[in-house]
Scaffold this active site. Structure first.
Site: not given
Ligand code: DGL
Length: 265
Positions: A7-8, A39-40, A70-72, A150, A181-183
């Site tokens: 993930d990011s 990443y988004g 990570c979805n992005t 984060e 978003c996994t966050h």
């Molecule tokens: N956890 C990432 C997701 O699921 C976040 C991506 C990001 O860093 O913006 O999209």
């Protein structure tokens, strides 16, 4: 067996947590690219480049499967990764999340909170419509949520106000909300306080996909699945290790023991 998860940053820990609950016969390598987070707000090309580097790192570390937690990154780089790394199965979080949401929604109206890139890509709408065109999907990109999680959710006084601002932009008629978003599962309780809908965390179904693929792999290759008393997890973090540990430990409720800085980043 060894599972590679990335993930990011800390968000993928929500996926790791569910994998840990379901798979007790494989070790895990977790890669959090926090130096390049979020990443988004990046371009698709930038994300693809970062993900290819991480893929190489995980393959070099002999993983049997890669989970894009990570979805992005799933939206931007799933196809590119599958094309480049053909020796292992690669699983993203969007298809599992979409499948779960379809099962949950009664009125066929689904909302998705995600990063701006995931929202702009329309990936959830596309996948859900492919699975069943009768569903309507409403996506909202939330630029500030991922960076706030984060850094540590509590460190921002305006956190609830900001979250409410995003949630209020979703249509009232949805009956299901995907945490796209996994966050976001890290602040699930805060979200649940503000919205009374069925909540879908794609991590749960993603872990099922991982279990399925590993079982298939074991059958195909004859590799033995040996149950472990304790699954070993190595964490590789490109950014601030202290912050990662602090946020991660609070979420997972355990000490993160093996945390390293990878040589790339
Ligand atoms: N956890 C990432 C997701 O699921 C976040 C991506 C990001 O860093 O913006 O999209």
């Amino acid at each position: 067996m060894r599972i590679g998860v990335f993930d990011s940053g800390v968000g993928g820990l929500s996926v790791l947590k569910k994998i840990k609950e379901k798979v007790d016969f494989a070790d895990i390598i977790y890669y959090g690219d926090s130096i390049n987070s979020p990443y988004g707000s990046k371009s698709i090309e930038e994300i693809q480049e970062l993900c290819l580097k991480i893929g190489e790192f995980l393959i070099d570390n002999q993983v049997n499967i890669i989970v894009i937690a990570c979805n992005t990154a799933t939206a931007a780089a799933l196809d590119v990764l599958r094309e480049r790394f053909t020796s292992v199965p690669i699983i993203g979080v969007v298809h599992p999340g979409a499948t779960m949401a379809i099962k949950q929604s009664k009125n066929k109206k689904i909302g998705v909170l995600s990063t701006p890139l995931t929202a702009k890509s329309g990936v959830y709408k596309k996948v859900i419509k492919e699975l069943n065109p009768k569903y309507e999907v409403f996506q909202k990109g939330c630029e500030l949520l991922c960076p706030m999680i984060e850094r540590g959710w509590e460190s921002n006084e305006k956190n609830t106000e900001l979250l409410k601002g995003y949630i209020d932009q979703l249509p009232k008629e949805i009956d299901t909300l995907i945490l796209g978003c996994t966050h976001y599962p890290l602040i699930r309780e805060e979200i649940e306080k503000l919205i009374d809908k069925k909540i879908v965390d794609p991590a749960e179904e993603t872990a099922m996909y991982v279990l399925f693929e590993l079982n298939r792999l074991a059958l195909k290759t004859g590799v033995k699945k040996i149950r472990k008393d304790r699954v070993n997890i190595d964490y590789f973090v490109t950014g601030d290790i202290k912050k990662f540990k602090e946020v991660g430990e609070r979420f997972l409720g355990e000490e993160l023991l093996n945390v390293y800085q990878p040589l790339i980043g």
